[in-house]
Design an enzyme around this catalytic site. Structure first.
Site, PDB file in Angstrom:
ATOM      1  N   CYS A 131       0.807  -1.222   0.000  1.00 35.69           N
ATOM      2  CA  CYS A 131       0.000   0.000   0.000  1.00 35.69           C
ATOM      3  C   CYS A 131       0.841   1.273   0.000  1.00 35.69           C
ATOM      4  O   CYS A 131       0.587   2.193  -0.793  1.00 35.69           O
ATOM      5  CB  CYS A 131      -0.974  -0.007   1.174  1.00 35.69           C
ATOM      6  SG  CYS A 131      -0.196   0.015   2.809  1.00 35.69           S
ATOM      7  N   HIS A 184      -2.634   1.093   7.029  1.00 35.99           N
ATOM      8  CA  HIS A 184      -2.960   1.037   5.594  1.00 35.99           C
ATOM      9  C   HIS A 184      -3.165   2.457   5.070  1.00 35.99           C
ATOM     10  O   HIS A 184      -3.625   3.346   5.804  1.00 35.99           O
ATOM     11  CB  HIS A 184      -4.223   0.208   5.375  1.00 35.99           C
ATOM     12  CG  HIS A 184      -4.511  -0.093   3.934  1.00 35.99           C
ATOM     13  ND1 HIS A 184      -3.674  -0.852   3.146  1.00 35.99           N
ATOM     14  CD2 HIS A 184      -5.545   0.274   3.128  1.00 35.99           C
ATOM     15  CE1 HIS A 184      -4.181  -0.959   1.931  1.00 35.99           C
ATOM     16  NE2 HIS A 184      -5.321  -0.275   1.896  1.00 35.99           N
ATOM     17  N   HIS A 196      -5.970   2.009  -3.970  1.00 36.49           N
ATOM     18  CA  HIS A 196      -4.987   1.504  -3.007  1.00 36.49           C
ATOM     19  C   HIS A 196      -4.564   0.099  -3.415  1.00 36.49           C
ATOM     20  O   HIS A 196      -5.157  -0.519  -4.315  1.00 36.49           O
ATOM     21  CB  HIS A 196      -5.593   1.487  -1.607  1.00 36.49           C
ATOM     22  CG  HIS A 196      -6.777   0.562  -1.479  1.00 36.49           C
ATOM     23  ND1 HIS A 196      -6.838  -0.466  -0.559  1.00 36.49           N
ATOM     24  CD2 HIS A 196      -7.956   0.493  -2.169  1.00 36.49           C
ATOM     25  CE1 HIS A 196      -7.992  -1.093  -0.663  1.00 36.49           C
ATOM     26  NE2 HIS A 196      -8.679  -0.534  -1.635  1.00 36.49           N
TER      27      HIS A 196
END
Length: 223
Positions: A131, A184, A196
């Protein structure tokens, strides 16, 4: 004497017929005049005193001006749609926004190239990316901003922390998934959608309103 009288009688008869015919002509002319002419028929009022366009007055001129303005607006909107590219239609549908809102070619071209790339912890290539690696690569390529670091470090680098309603295209979105700290990160696009690299599906577009992401959303950030 009889001949003279005969001639006089004939003349009187002819005059009487002429006068009669003139009277008939006048009557028929008067009847025809009661029928509206072409120009008058254009001024006939039909519904609630609304005149037909044939009547030339100030109201008609104003109406014409309004119609011209409306026509320009419609033409302008149609021109945008006609000139739109296939990628605009694609991402307008994915984001559920008007085509005219999808304008950043560099951003969506980058996303198009990376969509479906598998997730790989610590990865930074098309063979696999995580990510933070995806966010850093996108920001560097699209916004020409040198950015490095994992999700926790990126959270500490933002200059302004944002609520969901204040997010704009290019802002970072952070999540705390099964952790008390940031774990994240993604890039905000539009209409609550963000791109993402997810652990399950790789690079993808998701919605902040989905129960999973809504549950773990920790806020946005602007660099």
């Amino acid at each position: 004497m009889m001949r003279i009288k005969g001639h006089l009688w004939m003349k009187l008869s002819v005059c009487a017929m002429a006068l009669g015919s003139c009277s008939t002509i006048k009557k028929s002319t008067a009847k025809r005049n009661t029928t509206p002419t072409v120009s008058e028929s254009r001024r006939i009022t039909f519904l609630d005193h609304i005149n037909t366009p044939g009547r030339s007055n100030n109201n008609s001129a104003n109406s014409t001006n309004r119609n011209v303005s409306i026509g320009k607006n419609i033409t302008y909107a149609s021109a945008n749609l006609e000139n739109a590219q296939s990628w605009q239609f694609k991402y307008a549908q994915l984001l559920d926004v008007p085509v005219e809102n999808v304008l950043n070619y560099s951003l969506y071209n980058f996303i198009e190239e990376w969509l479906g790339t598998p997730y790989r912890m610590g990865g930074k290539t098309r063979d696999g990316i995580d990510c933070s690696g995806f966010v850093n690569t996108l920001v560097n390529a699209v916004f020409q901003y040198a950015l490095t670091g994992n999700s926790v470090e990126l959270y500490s680098k933002v200059r302004q922390h944002l609520k969901e309603r204040d997010l704009r295209e290019g802002d970072l979105v952070f999540f705390k998934i099964h952790h008390k700290r940031i774990s994240h990160v993604g890039i905000y696009l539009d209409n609550d959608k963000f791109v993402h690299a997810s652990t399950s599906n790789g690079v993808m577009i998701s919605d902040l309103n989905e129960p999973y992401w809504k549950r773990y959303f920790a806020g946005g950030g602007r660099l």
